[in-house]
Design an enzyme around this catalytic site. Structure first.
Site, PDB file in Angstrom:
ATOM      1  N   GLY A  31       0.720  -1.125   0.028  1.00 24.60           N
ATOM      2  CA  GLY A  31      -0.158  -0.604   0.419  1.00 24.60           C
ATOM      3  C   GLY A  31       0.771   1.228   0.200  1.00 24.60           C
ATOM      4  N   TYR A  32      -0.054   2.730   0.431  1.00 27.74           N
ATOM      5  CA  TYR A  32       0.556   3.829   0.306  1.00 27.74           C
ATOM      6  C   TYR A  32       0.739   4.283  -1.352  1.00 27.74           C
ATOM      7  CZ  TYR A  32       1.820   8.068   2.552  1.00 27.74           C
ATOM      8  OH  TYR A  32       1.680   9.538   2.571  1.00 27.74           O
ATOM      9  N   HIS A  34       2.481   5.370  -5.018  1.00 25.68           N
ATOM     10  CA  HIS A  34       2.922   5.658  -5.827  1.00 25.68           C
ATOM     11  C   HIS A  34       2.957   5.374  -7.057  1.00 25.68           C
ATOM     12  CE1 HIS A  34       6.826   3.395  -5.483  1.00 25.68           C
ATOM     13  NE2 HIS A  34       6.928   2.791  -4.165  1.00 25.68           N
ATOM     14  N   GLY A  36       5.488   4.887  -8.916  1.00 24.01           N
ATOM     15  CA  GLY A  36       6.227   2.866  -9.230  1.00 24.01           C
ATOM     16  C   GLY A  36       4.830   2.061  -8.559  1.00 24.01           C
ATOM     17  N   HIS A  37       3.853   1.896  -7.740  1.00 19.96           N
ATOM     18  CA  HIS A  37       3.040   0.949  -7.819  1.00 19.96           C
ATOM     19  C   HIS A  37       1.867   0.981  -9.146  1.00 19.96           C
ATOM     20  CE1 HIS A  37       3.178   1.563  -3.609  1.00 19.96           C
ATOM     21  NE2 HIS A  37       3.706   0.597  -3.959  1.00 19.96           N
ATOM     22  N   GLN A  61       8.153  -9.597   7.828  1.00 19.46           N
ATOM     23  CA  GLN A  61       9.047  -9.320   6.674  1.00 19.46           C
ATOM     24  C   GLN A  61       9.821  -8.006   7.120  1.00 19.46           C
ATOM     25  OE1 GLN A  61       6.982  -8.467   3.309  1.00 19.46           O
ATOM     26  NE2 GLN A  61       7.742  -6.877   3.207  1.00 19.46           N
ATOM     27  N   GLY A 147       8.587  -4.895  -8.153  1.00 16.40           N
ATOM     28  CA  GLY A 147       9.242  -4.185  -8.880  1.00 16.40           C
ATOM     29  C   GLY A 147      11.045  -4.368  -9.025  1.00 16.40           C
ATOM     30  N   ASP A 150      13.604  -3.704  -5.798  1.00 14.87           N
ATOM     31  CA  ASP A 150      14.217  -4.242  -4.569  1.00 14.87           C
ATOM     32  C   ASP A 150      14.539  -5.844  -5.720  1.00 14.87           C
ATOM     33  OD1 ASP A 150      12.638  -3.250  -2.784  1.00 14.87           O
ATOM     34  OD2 ASP A 150      10.455  -3.221  -4.218  1.00 14.87           O
ATOM     35  N   MET A 184      11.049   5.846  -6.694  1.00 11.18           N
ATOM     36  CA  MET A 184       9.693   6.243  -5.896  1.00 11.18           C
ATOM     37  C   MET A 184       9.884   5.025  -4.416  1.00 11.18           C
ATOM     38  SD  MET A 184       7.488   7.780  -8.198  1.00 11.18           S
ATOM     39  CE  MET A 184       7.806   8.698  -9.201  1.00 11.18           C
TER      40      MET A 184
HETATM   41  O1  PAF Z   1       8.022  -5.360  -2.430  1.00  8.11           O
HETATM   42  C1  PAF Z   1       7.030  -5.484  -0.804  1.00  8.11           C
HETATM   43  O2  PAF Z   1       5.727  -4.693  -1.220  1.00  8.11           O
HETATM   44  C2  PAF Z   1       6.314  -6.463  -0.558  1.00  8.11           C
HETATM   45  O3  PAF Z   1       7.586  -6.963  -0.316  1.00  8.11           O
HETATM   46  C3  PAF Z   1       5.651  -7.646  -1.101  1.00  8.11           C
HETATM   47  C4  PAF Z   1       6.264  -8.064  -1.453  1.00  8.11           C
HETATM   48  C5  PAF Z   1       3.736  -7.552  -1.029  1.00  8.11           C
HETATM   49  C6  PAF Z   1       5.497  -8.325  -0.049  1.00  8.11           C
HETATM   50  O4  PAF Z   1       4.563  -7.902   1.107  1.00  8.11           O
END
Ligand code: PAF
Length: 283
Positions: A31-32, A34, A36-37, A61, A147, A150, A184
């Site tokens: 969420g949140y 930007h 990039g999402h 995580q 993305g 990461d 981002m």
């Molecule tokens: O990249 C992320 O936002 C998180 O690591 C993911 C892949 C949604 C897993 O919680």
């Protein structure tokens, strides 16, 4: 746009779509949103009949001293942005639904988490791998998009998809940058004005490395030293790692000959930022 709040509702939704021969693309997020999402959603939209976004801040995580409790959130805005991007369903479960009492299983990869961020975030990738495996089982997508910022996460997910025989095509979305080069990230919201300027040291370092390599430098240590000195000129920066590595195995390389991954993690104030570039010295 449908909003599914439990894994059973989500699974029923997916089953129904599959029965109607619809293909499903999943964009997992915390969420949140930007740009990039949004770019991941836009990439997925033409590739499938149904575009699902999962929105779940995965506690597994985050390490004990990390930012789980302050992770930025604006669900209303996220839902509006998802709808605008043509998302057909949002999976919005709560913590208890994903990790019921007596939850015991973890997915851990052997080698890929030993490098880069995994060295500094010991629980992180097991948490990511576990939740992504669960999301794959719940949503049952044909395609899933992650993305490339990461980068290590993306490699880990490609590997677990292979290892666990998921019939899912994993696709990568480009790093999306602000006009001045900053990659981002939802975590950019934490930065003060001074820190926002210091955050530029990451993307600028990548450019500096590209220049040095284009000029014929083949020694990773020499480039690393230059970058290190450069980043240290920015206030409130604390380098976690600068790594030249094999883009597949993530092992360190000792000469920049073929395609290499340059990955960087820097703490700016308390905010941990990452960035990376695939560099081909031949180009
Ligand atoms: O990249 C992320 O936002 C998180 O690591 C993911 C892949 C949604 C897993 O919680």
């Amino acid at each position: 746009m449908d909003i599914l709040k439990t894994k059973s509702d989500m699974r029923e939704w997916s089953k129904k779509k599959k029965k109607d021969s619809k293909t499903i693309c999943l964009v997992p997020t915390m969420g949140y949103f930007h740009q990039g999402h949004i770019s991941l959603m836009e990439k997925g939209k033409p590739l499938c009949d149904e575009l699902v976004v999962s929105l779940f801040v995965n506690p597994a995580q985050f390490g004990p001293n990390e930012d789980l409790n302050s992770y930025p959130s604006n669900i209303e805005n996220d839902l509006a942005l998802a709808e605008k991007a043509g998302v057909t369903a949002v999976f919005l479960p709560d913590k208890k639904n994903i990790y019921p009492e007596n939850f015991q299983t973890q997915i851990k990869l052997q080698d890929l988490p030993k490098f880069l961020c995994g060295k500094f975030r010991p629980v992180h990738f097991a948490g990511v791998a576990t939740v992504v495996t669960k999301l794959f089982n719940i949503v049952m997508p044909d395609i899933a998009i992650f993305g490339q910022k990461d980068y290590q996460q993306l490699q880990i997910i490609k590997q677990l998809t292979l290892d666990l025989d998921f019939d899912i095509k994993i696709m990568a979305g480009d790093i999306i940058r602000e006009k001045d080069g900053l990659a981002m990230s939802s975590r950019n919201a934490y930065l003060s004005k001074v820190q926002r300027t210091s955050a530029l040291s990451l993307s600028k370092s990548l450019n500096l490395a590209k220049e040095l390599i284009a000029g014929g430098e083949k020694n990773p240590a020499a480039v690393k030293n230059r970058i290190e000195a450069f980043i240290c000129t920015f206030p409130e920066t604390n380098i976690e790692y600068i790594s030249f590595c094999n883009p597949k195995t993530l092992e360190n390389i000792d000469s920049i000959e073929n395609h290499v991954l340059l990955a960087i993690a820097v703490k700016v104030g308390k905010t941990r930022l990452i960035d990376n570039a695939l560099i081909n010295p031949a180009q």
